[in-house]
Design an enzyme around this catalytic site. Sequence first.
Site, PDB file in Angstrom:
ATOM      1  N   HIS A 250      31.031 -38.987 -46.061  1.00  0.00           N
ATOM      2  CA  HIS A 250      31.546 -40.343 -45.929  1.00  0.00           C
ATOM      3  C   HIS A 250      31.814 -40.688 -44.465  1.00  0.00           C
ATOM      4  CE1 HIS A 250      32.993 -40.532 -50.387  1.00  0.00           C
ATOM      5  NE2 HIS A 250      31.718 -40.851 -50.247  1.00  0.00           N
ATOM      6  N   HIS A 380      20.551 -43.317 -51.562  1.00  0.00           N
ATOM      7  CA  HIS A 380      20.771 -42.649 -50.279  1.00  0.00           C
ATOM      8  C   HIS A 380      19.450 -42.202 -49.653  1.00  0.00           C
ATOM      9  CE1 HIS A 380      25.158 -42.521 -50.346  1.00  0.00           C
ATOM     10  NE2 HIS A 380      25.096 -42.193 -51.618  1.00  0.00           N
TER      11      HIS A 380
END
Length: 407
Positions: A250, A380
């Site tokens: 993150h 992603h």
Amino acid sequence: MVRSAHDPAPPAWASAQRDGLVAWAERARHPHGFAWLDDSGRPREEEGVHTWITARTTHVSALHARERGGAAGELAEHGVRALLDSLHDGEHGGWFSRVDFEGAPADTGKAGYQHAFVLLAAATSCGSGVTGADRLLGRACAAVTERFWDEAAGRAVEGFDRGWTRAEPYGGANSNMHMVEAFLATTAATGDPVWAERALRIADFFVREQAAPNGHRLAEHYTADWTAEPDYNRDRPDDPFRPYGWTPGHSLEWARLLLHLEAALPAPPAWLLPEAEALFATAVRGAWARDGADGFCYTLDWQDRPVVGAHMHWVATEAIAAAEALFRRTGHDSYAGLARDWWTHLRACFIDGADNWRHELDARNRPARTVWRGRPDVYHAYTALAFACDLAIPGFAVRTAQPDGAA
């Protein structure tokens, strides 16, 4: 980034991989959205149809349709229809978290994480001219503004029950990070700067107020009044959405988003680039090759010791995207070198055939299923490949490196 004959992710290969990922995602098509696929590409009926998977697949399909058109556009239209109909709560508004394979609500909670991705899918689809996307964007903007955005706090609340009567007593960095992503896409789609201004307020809290004083380690979990809870889920450290400790992947996403935010603002604050570089450096130092094998550790404790040592494909892809974005912004060759190294690692360990990317490996890079079962989405991976192909994605630009002494 300058590409060479020895580039581990040459544009032709990356373009073919993007085609393959969209073809893989098409297997997930279901009357009520997009299903969660197993390792063989078969829908997992027990999971039902999740809003976050449907929205992320719609976003990717709309991005692909912008360049390719054809089947990708039709796939994006399918996703928009599902978000307007099956997954939308026609009685109370907003989106269910999940429906079963028959279309009945299976999780009626209204989660900020899910709504962030609906907003992202709607904004991307609008920019690609997908039928129905303008209606979806209007609904999503209204739901986020009226239900999730806390103007006084300058960040988004986490979630509610179906009827919006009870707010969850929890604040999440993850859902807010994806709100930043969705807000930037929405500014690009609508031309309304308020969304980018909101994104800046979110980033200021999580990056400058929370991560920077903690050595650029970001606490993921908070009470309802935004007090950090560093021990949250200590007894469930491998939770796929709310794991204990800090999550280097993150931090890598935040680093890239800060650069996109800088490009979106007419007068960006000076702290965005240095904080992006600090988040990136801390994450790489803490997570790369911690157990003797190349790869990014999933989570660390507050002394930077591995908690869950598994290697996730999403972390590797976000590391690549952040490195490529930082190279474009700064011109520093070290970032380009890291991106090349990590592409080599990813191709050797995660890519399983022409259109099939493993989601999880253990600390020795063997296939694993500790946190993720199956291969639920391609979002992603597509992001990293978009950088390898130098795609221009509205809302996700990066200011380019300037000559010495230039503003």
